[in-house]
Design a protein around this motif. Structure first.
Motif, PDB file in Angstrom:
ATOM      1  N   ILE A 107       0.830  -1.206   0.000  1.00  0.00           N
ATOM      2  CA  ILE A 107       0.000   0.000   0.000  1.00  0.00           C
ATOM      3  C   ILE A 107       0.869   1.262   0.000  1.00  0.00           C
ATOM      4  CG2 ILE A 107      -1.856   1.260   1.182  1.00  0.00           C
ATOM      5  CD1 ILE A 107      -2.930  -1.451   2.072  1.00  0.00           C
ATOM      6  N   PHE A 108       2.118   1.136   0.444  1.00  0.00           N
ATOM      7  CA  PHE A 108       3.030   2.281   0.374  1.00  0.00           C
ATOM      8  C   PHE A 108       3.276   2.702  -1.073  1.00  0.00           C
ATOM      9  CE2 PHE A 108       3.934   1.214   4.765  1.00  0.00           C
ATOM     10  CZ  PHE A 108       4.120   2.459   5.334  1.00  0.00           C
ATOM     11  N   GLN A 109       3.198   1.749  -2.008  1.00  0.00           N
ATOM     12  CA  GLN A 109       3.395   2.129  -3.414  1.00  0.00           C
ATOM     13  C   GLN A 109       2.251   3.012  -3.893  1.00  0.00           C
ATOM     14  OE1 GLN A 109       3.861  -1.841  -4.965  1.00  0.00           O
ATOM     15  NE2 GLN A 109       1.862  -1.854  -5.942  1.00  0.00           N
ATOM     16  N   ASP A 110       1.050   2.842  -3.336  1.00  0.00           N
ATOM     17  CA  ASP A 110      -0.064   3.730  -3.672  1.00  0.00           C
ATOM     18  C   ASP A 110       0.252   5.157  -3.214  1.00  0.00           C
ATOM     19  OD1 ASP A 110      -1.435   1.477  -4.549  1.00  0.00           O
ATOM     20  OD2 ASP A 110      -2.610   1.289  -2.701  1.00  0.00           O
ATOM     21  N   PHE A 111       0.819   5.270  -2.013  1.00  0.00           N
ATOM     22  CA  PHE A 111       1.118   6.592  -1.466  1.00  0.00           C
ATOM     23  C   PHE A 111       2.218   7.291  -2.267  1.00  0.00           C
ATOM     24  CE2 PHE A 111       3.296   9.580   1.299  1.00  0.00           C
ATOM     25  CZ  PHE A 111       2.236  10.349   1.749  1.00  0.00           C
ATOM     26  N   VAL A 112       3.354   6.644  -2.457  1.00  0.00           N
ATOM     27  CA  VAL A 112       4.432   7.325  -3.181  1.00  0.00           C
ATOM     28  C   VAL A 112       4.041   7.579  -4.628  1.00  0.00           C
ATOM     29  CG1 VAL A 112       6.296   6.547  -1.672  1.00  0.00           C
ATOM     30  CG2 VAL A 112       5.758   5.228  -3.716  1.00  0.00           C
ATOM     31  N   GLY A 113       3.165   6.749  -5.172  1.00  0.00           N
ATOM     32  CA  GLY A 113       2.739   6.918  -6.552  1.00  0.00           C
ATOM     33  C   GLY A 113       1.953   8.184  -6.809  1.00  0.00           C
ATOM     34  N   VAL A 114       1.464   8.821  -5.762  1.00  0.00           N
ATOM     35  CA  VAL A 114       0.729  10.078  -5.938  1.00  0.00           C
ATOM     36  C   VAL A 114       1.557  11.289  -5.497  1.00  0.00           C
ATOM     37  CG1 VAL A 114      -1.572   9.059  -5.943  1.00  0.00           C
ATOM     38  CG2 VAL A 114      -0.543   9.764  -3.767  1.00  0.00           C
ATOM     39  N   ILE A 115       2.836  11.087  -5.278  1.00  0.00           N
ATOM     40  CA  ILE A 115       3.756  12.207  -5.067  1.00  0.00           C
ATOM     41  C   ILE A 115       4.252  12.588  -6.460  1.00  0.00           C
ATOM     42  CG2 ILE A 115       5.893  13.011  -3.997  1.00  0.00           C
ATOM     43  CD1 ILE A 115       5.560  10.710  -1.934  1.00  0.00           C
ATOM     44  N   PHE A 116       3.851  13.753  -6.940  1.00  0.00           N
ATOM     45  CA  PHE A 116       4.109  14.123  -8.328  1.00  0.00           C
ATOM     46  C   PHE A 116       5.283  15.069  -8.545  1.00  0.00           C
ATOM     47  CE2 PHE A 116      -0.574  13.206  -8.426  1.00  0.00           C
ATOM     48  CZ  PHE A 116      -0.449  12.001  -9.096  1.00  0.00           C
ATOM     49  N   THR A 117       5.801  15.658  -7.456  1.00  0.00           N
ATOM     50  CA  THR A 117       6.894  16.609  -7.630  1.00  0.00           C
ATOM     51  C   THR A 117       8.016  16.319  -6.638  1.00  0.00           C
ATOM     52  OG1 THR A 117       6.030  18.230  -6.047  1.00  0.00           O
ATOM     53  CG2 THR A 117       5.280  18.429  -8.347  1.00  0.00           C
TER      54      THR A 117
END
Length: 99
Positions: free
Chosen positions: A11-21
């Protein structure tokens, strides 16, 4: 783009995946550092509904979409590893000019 993580912490990949900058990643690292150095006891951070609760030793990620669908919705990892994960995402994905 995404990062593939072991099932135990996917689920951590979901979180980092929405860090765009890169700036967004550095903001999260700054929050982590303030928890580690004791400035904050813990810090909650949310992006697109996915949230992390950063504590000195352990960080927990929560995805409410999974919870609503009766799926596994929460994972935990050591906070220093979470910091490293965010920096890897920043350097390898966001810092890559081909992204």
């Amino acid at each position: 783009l995404t990062i593939k993580l072991p099932k135990e912490i996917e689920i951590f990949q979901d979180f980092v995946g929405v860090i765009f900058t890169e700036e967004g990643a550095l903001e999260i690292v700054e929050c982590i550092d303030k928890v580690i150095d004791g400035t904050y006891e813990h810090f909650e951070y949310s992006i697109n509904g996915i949230s992390v609760d950063i504590k000195k030793e352990e960080t927990t990620v929560h995805n409410p979409f999974y919870e609503q669908n009766d799926l596994h919705y929460e994972d935990t990892m050591e906070t220093d590893q979470f910091r490293e994960l965010v920096l890897i995402w920043k350097d390898e994905v966001l810092g890559n000019p081909e992204y």
